[in-house]
Design a protein around this motif. Sequence first.
Motif, PDB file in Angstrom:
ATOM      1  N   ASP A  93      -5.018 -19.258  61.155  1.00 57.92           N
ATOM      2  CA  ASP A  93      -5.835 -19.930  60.157  1.00 57.92           C
ATOM      3  C   ASP A  93      -6.352 -18.965  59.103  1.00 57.92           C
ATOM      4  O   ASP A  93      -6.512 -19.337  57.940  1.00 57.92           O
ATOM      5  CB  ASP A  93      -7.003 -20.645  60.827  1.00 57.92           C
ATOM      6  N   ALA A  94      -6.607 -17.726  59.484  1.00 57.71           N
ATOM      7  CA  ALA A  94      -7.066 -16.745  58.501  1.00 57.71           C
ATOM      8  C   ALA A  94      -6.014 -16.544  57.418  1.00 57.71           C
ATOM      9  O   ALA A  94      -6.334 -16.462  56.225  1.00 57.71           O
ATOM     10  CB  ALA A  94      -7.389 -15.425  59.183  1.00 57.71           C
ATOM     11  N   ARG A  95      -4.747 -16.475  57.815  1.00 58.51           N
ATOM     12  CA  ARG A  95      -3.673 -16.347  56.823  1.00 58.51           C
ATOM     13  C   ARG A  95      -3.659 -17.553  55.891  1.00 58.51           C
ATOM     14  O   ARG A  95      -3.542 -17.418  54.671  1.00 58.51           O
ATOM     15  CB  ARG A  95      -2.316 -16.219  57.530  1.00 58.51           C
ATOM     16  N   ARG A  96      -3.774 -18.736  56.480  1.00 60.04           N
ATOM     17  CA  ARG A  96      -3.749 -19.954  55.675  1.00 60.04           C
ATOM     18  C   ARG A  96      -4.912 -19.987  54.700  1.00 60.04           C
ATOM     19  O   ARG A  96      -4.751 -20.330  53.524  1.00 60.04           O
ATOM     20  CB  ARG A  96      -3.797 -21.176  56.597  1.00 60.04           C
ATOM     21  N   GLN A  97      -6.093 -19.621  55.165  1.00 64.12           N
ATOM     22  CA  GLN A  97      -7.265 -19.707  54.305  1.00 64.12           C
ATOM     23  C   GLN A  97      -7.276 -18.631  53.226  1.00 64.12           C
ATOM     24  O   GLN A  97      -7.794 -18.851  52.133  1.00 64.12           O
ATOM     25  CB  GLN A  97      -8.533 -19.658  55.152  1.00 64.12           C
ATOM     26  N   GLN A  98      -6.705 -17.480  53.516  1.00 67.72           N
ATOM     27  CA  GLN A  98      -6.535 -16.480  52.465  1.00 67.72           C
ATOM     28  C   GLN A  98      -5.677 -17.047  51.337  1.00 67.72           C
ATOM     29  O   GLN A  98      -5.979 -16.878  50.154  1.00 67.72           O
ATOM     30  CB  GLN A  98      -5.884 -15.216  53.035  1.00 67.72           C
ATOM     31  N   PHE A  99      -4.615 -17.733  51.728  1.00 72.23           N
ATOM     32  CA  PHE A  99      -3.738 -18.309  50.713  1.00 72.23           C
ATOM     33  C   PHE A  99      -4.419 -19.459  49.986  1.00 72.23           C
ATOM     34  O   PHE A  99      -4.273 -19.619  48.770  1.00 72.23           O
ATOM     35  CB  PHE A  99      -2.437 -18.796  51.354  1.00 72.23           C
ATOM     36  N   ARG A 100      -5.194 -20.272  50.724  1.00 77.27           N
ATOM     37  CA  ARG A 100      -5.917 -21.365  50.091  1.00 77.27           C
ATOM     38  C   ARG A 100      -6.885 -20.842  49.031  1.00 77.27           C
ATOM     39  O   ARG A 100      -6.984 -21.384  47.938  1.00 77.27           O
ATOM     40  CB  ARG A 100      -6.711 -22.143  51.145  1.00 77.27           C
ATOM     41  N   ALA A 101      -7.616 -19.797  49.372  1.00 76.90           N
ATOM     42  CA  ALA A 101      -8.564 -19.234  48.416  1.00 76.90           C
ATOM     43  C   ALA A 101      -7.832 -18.712  47.187  1.00 76.90           C
ATOM     44  O   ALA A 101      -8.315 -18.826  46.052  1.00 76.90           O
ATOM     45  CB  ALA A 101      -9.366 -18.116  49.076  1.00 76.90           C
ATOM     46  N   LEU A 102      -6.653 -18.153  47.410  1.00 80.53           N
ATOM     47  CA  LEU A 102      -5.858 -17.616  46.315  1.00 80.53           C
ATOM     48  C   LEU A 102      -5.375 -18.719  45.378  1.00 80.53           C
ATOM     49  O   LEU A 102      -5.394 -18.575  44.148  1.00 80.53           O
ATOM     50  CB  LEU A 102      -4.657 -16.866  46.901  1.00 80.53           C
ATOM     51  N   SER A 103      -4.960 -19.846  45.950  1.00 79.12           N
ATOM     52  CA  SER A 103      -4.379 -20.916  45.135  1.00 79.12           C
ATOM     53  C   SER A 103      -5.426 -21.857  44.538  1.00 79.12           C
ATOM     54  O   SER A 103      -5.170 -22.495  43.512  1.00 79.12           O
ATOM     55  CB  SER A 103      -3.380 -21.726  45.963  1.00 79.12           C
ATOM     56  N   LEU A 104      -6.600 -21.947  45.163  1.00 78.68           N
ATOM     57  CA  LEU A 104      -7.630 -22.853  44.655  1.00 78.68           C
ATOM     58  C   LEU A 104      -8.027 -22.498  43.227  1.00 78.68           C
ATOM     59  O   LEU A 104      -8.177 -23.381  42.375  1.00 78.68           O
ATOM     60  CB  LEU A 104      -8.854 -22.815  45.566  1.00 78.68           C
ATOM     61  N   GLN A 105      -8.196 -21.208  42.943  1.00 77.17           N
ATOM     62  CA  GLN A 105      -8.611 -20.813  41.606  1.00 77.17           C
ATOM     63  C   GLN A 105      -7.567 -21.203  40.566  1.00 77.17           C
ATOM     64  O   GLN A 105      -7.905 -21.610  39.451  1.00 77.17           O
ATOM     65  CB  GLN A 105      -8.873 -19.307  41.542  1.00 77.17           C
TER      66      GLN A 105
END
Length: 382
Positions: free
Chosen positions: A232-244
Amino acid sequence: MKRVVAWALLAVCAGLALAGCGSLGYYWQAASGHVGVMRAARPVPDWLQDAGTPEALKSRLVLAQRIRRFASAELGLPDNASYTAYADLQRAAVVWNVVAAPAYSLNLKTWCFPVAGCVGYRGYYAEAAAHAEAATQIAAGFEVTVYPVHAYSTLGWMNWAGGDPLLSTFIGYPEGELARIVFHELAHQVVYVPDDTAFNESFATAVERLGGARWLQREGSEAARAEYAAFDARRQQFRALSLQTRRDLAAVYASKEAQAGDWASVAAQKAAAMDDFRARYAGWPGPRQGAYDAWVARANNATFAAQGVYDDRVPQFEALFVQEGRDWPRFHAAVKRLAAMPKAERDAALKRIDRIAGAARPASAAMIGPSIPARPHGDHGA
């Protein structure tokens, strides 16, 4: 089973025939595709008693049945035939979805269907057919993405015929993810509002996150919690990256240049936002996986818009869960009240809840415990 499948096909086709001749080819592949899934399904006890079933699969099926019982006993999710059978599909995905968005918008194109209403995707049981539809949408001027789907819900309509089965496309997921996908799909049987994909998917995503947290806290081993934390940490790192980037693109499409119809300037701003996204991904500190590389390579308005459908209202549902005392029956009842409102009233109610969501710590993070760090919202996609 063959007789049940035959009646299921007739029931589905009777409803779909009302849609008109031009759509019958699409609906036939949908009906026959689902019947193929049902025909492949056998009750879990049959698989467990079969000497030919690999021990690794037996172990996963036993785990899945524990998760299924937990879903009803602890999360207030429906107790019915769904996820008490298993189907080996011998392919990578159960369906492939096509999503499309205009060149300068994050609003998904919608398709309308009997029962489900209008949704922002079109699913195909054959990958080639999905790509053919994608080509049609590209020719019409849309940005398009085709992505594999590993599970779907029939909204409880097929429980009389055995329900939605566990599938080979997701049975091998890490324990936390397996729990989440079962909880997500069962949530669609609790509440489903035609023509409001964001409401439906955000609710189901909130249920999977909150429910997954509770499962890991109460039933998961330390190894399962650690495995999930890394995943999940990998997924959320990517989510934070793409949200912006999603926010940047939304600002571009609402800019004064867009309002004035200066599409050359809008195109330049859009290209800059996409270049920035890919540059930041190139320096991403998280582990690089093929799924993330592929997502970035095909990223466009359609991929970002589809991600938003699953993510954007999750904080509001998590805040509502806290408001209802973290009581699952009360939470489901509150969501059903929202679902019964006209869309304008429902959206206004969600905005009021949003004020609480902005001030409150995410309920899922609070429930997971110290083994798993607090996570940004958003769990759809790569």
